[in-house]
Design a protein around this motif. Sequence first.
Motif, PDB file in Angstrom:
ATOM      1  N   ALA A  40      13.846 -42.398   5.887  1.00 43.34           N
ATOM      2  CA  ALA A  40      14.586 -43.357   5.054  1.00 43.34           C
ATOM      3  C   ALA A  40      13.664 -44.043   4.043  1.00 43.34           C
ATOM      4  CB  ALA A  40      15.268 -44.400   5.938  1.00 43.34           C
ATOM      5  N   ALA A  41      12.492 -44.464   4.496  1.00 42.96           N
ATOM      6  CA  ALA A  41      11.542 -45.124   3.594  1.00 42.96           C
ATOM      7  C   ALA A  41      11.063 -44.158   2.514  1.00 42.96           C
ATOM      8  CB  ALA A  41      10.357 -45.672   4.385  1.00 42.96           C
ATOM      9  N   LEU A 163      11.284 -51.981   9.122  1.00 45.49           N
ATOM     10  CA  LEU A 163      12.470 -51.404   9.754  1.00 45.49           C
ATOM     11  C   LEU A 163      12.327 -51.388  11.273  1.00 45.49           C
ATOM     12  CD1 LEU A 163      13.160 -48.431   7.338  1.00 45.49           C
ATOM     13  CD2 LEU A 163      14.641 -50.405   7.707  1.00 45.49           C
ATOM     14  N   TYR A 164      11.164 -51.049  11.744  1.00 50.21           N
ATOM     15  CA  TYR A 164      10.920 -50.979  13.186  1.00 50.21           C
ATOM     16  C   TYR A 164      10.995 -52.369  13.819  1.00 50.21           C
ATOM     17  CZ  TYR A 164       8.581 -49.762  17.569  1.00 50.21           C
ATOM     18  OH  TYR A 164       8.272 -49.583  18.899  1.00 50.21           O
ATOM     19  N   LEU A 170      19.918 -57.085   8.733  1.00 51.27           N
ATOM     20  CA  LEU A 170      20.463 -56.534   7.497  1.00 51.27           C
ATOM     21  C   LEU A 170      19.334 -56.290   6.517  1.00 51.27           C
ATOM     22  CD1 LEU A 170      23.575 -58.850   7.094  1.00 51.27           C
ATOM     23  CD2 LEU A 170      23.555 -56.450   7.763  1.00 51.27           C
ATOM     24  N   PRO A 171      19.424 -55.231   5.731  1.00 50.92           N
ATOM     25  CA  PRO A 171      18.345 -54.950   4.781  1.00 50.92           C
ATOM     26  C   PRO A 171      18.299 -55.966   3.652  1.00 50.92           C
ATOM     27  CG  PRO A 171      20.157 -53.434   4.452  1.00 50.92           C
ATOM     28  CD  PRO A 171      20.493 -54.258   5.674  1.00 50.92           C
ATOM     29  N   THR A 172      17.101 -56.232   3.197  1.00 52.37           N
ATOM     30  CA  THR A 172      16.936 -57.048   2.005  1.00 52.37           C
ATOM     31  C   THR A 172      17.190 -56.134   0.807  1.00 52.37           C
ATOM     32  OG1 THR A 172      14.605 -56.515   1.794  1.00 52.37           O
ATOM     33  CG2 THR A 172      15.167 -58.425   3.174  1.00 52.37           C
ATOM     34  N   PRO A 173      17.374 -56.691  -0.387  1.00 50.37           N
ATOM     35  CA  PRO A 173      17.568 -55.807  -1.554  1.00 50.37           C
ATOM     36  C   PRO A 173      16.432 -54.793  -1.706  1.00 50.37           C
ATOM     37  CG  PRO A 173      18.107 -58.057  -2.140  1.00 50.37           C
ATOM     38  CD  PRO A 173      17.527 -58.097  -0.735  1.00 50.37           C
ATOM     39  N   ASP A 174      15.217 -55.195  -1.313  1.00 46.28           N
ATOM     40  CA  ASP A 174      14.079 -54.290  -1.418  1.00 46.28           C
ATOM     41  C   ASP A 174      14.168 -53.133  -0.422  1.00 46.28           C
ATOM     42  OD1 ASP A 174      11.668 -53.649  -2.707  1.00 46.28           O
ATOM     43  OD2 ASP A 174      10.529 -54.416  -1.003  1.00 46.28           O
ATOM     44  N   ASP A 175      14.857 -53.344   0.684  1.00 45.18           N
ATOM     45  CA  ASP A 175      14.989 -52.321   1.712  1.00 45.18           C
ATOM     46  C   ASP A 175      16.390 -51.743   1.784  1.00 45.18           C
ATOM     47  OD1 ASP A 175      12.370 -52.273   2.677  1.00 45.18           O
ATOM     48  OD2 ASP A 175      12.713 -54.057   3.892  1.00 45.18           O
TER      49      ASP A 175
END
Length: 186
Positions: A40-41, A163-164, A170-175
């Motif tokens: 994903a990254a 992520l781990y 919840l993801p930040t906009p960066d993630d």
Amino acid sequence: MGLTLITPPLQSAVSLDMVKTHLRVDHNEEDAIIAAYVEAATQSLDGIDGALGRCLINQTWKLTLDSFPEFIEIPLPPCQSITSVTYVDVAGAVQTLAPINYQAVGLGGVSAASIHPAYGKSWPTARSQPEAISVTFVAGYGPSYAEIPEPIIARLLARVGALYAHREGLPTPDDDFLINYRTWAF
């Protein structure tokens, strides 16, 4: 212009061992989820949909154009090599342009490479149709993660680490890994 992935990278942009060392994980129970985070990254940065607009590990792409421009800009730097340039001639037959008829400029550089007619040459006449021109090329820093610049590796490790550590958050906009899949209508 169209871009199609022909051959994906043969390995990950970071090794599982490298990531596990970064995370300080010394067991194998979470290898599958860690590998999913790495994927994903990596996808959030790599290739046509990635935030960097470049390829990390060598991969083969096909660029299609409707006609020959003055020069062909190759997206997704760094471009390592041009595999082929083909075109549909006026009779409708696919022809391969001999490498002696063009010059690739900027191969291996951090900026986009380009293809120009060789000195004293011009582009052949192509049929007027969509995707009449195809350029197959290899893009990426190299065949393994060892060639990827350290700041990109550090960013990948940091994203996997976040992520781990925050797998339920919840993801930040960066993630936000879904942003590349958003469709726009105008």
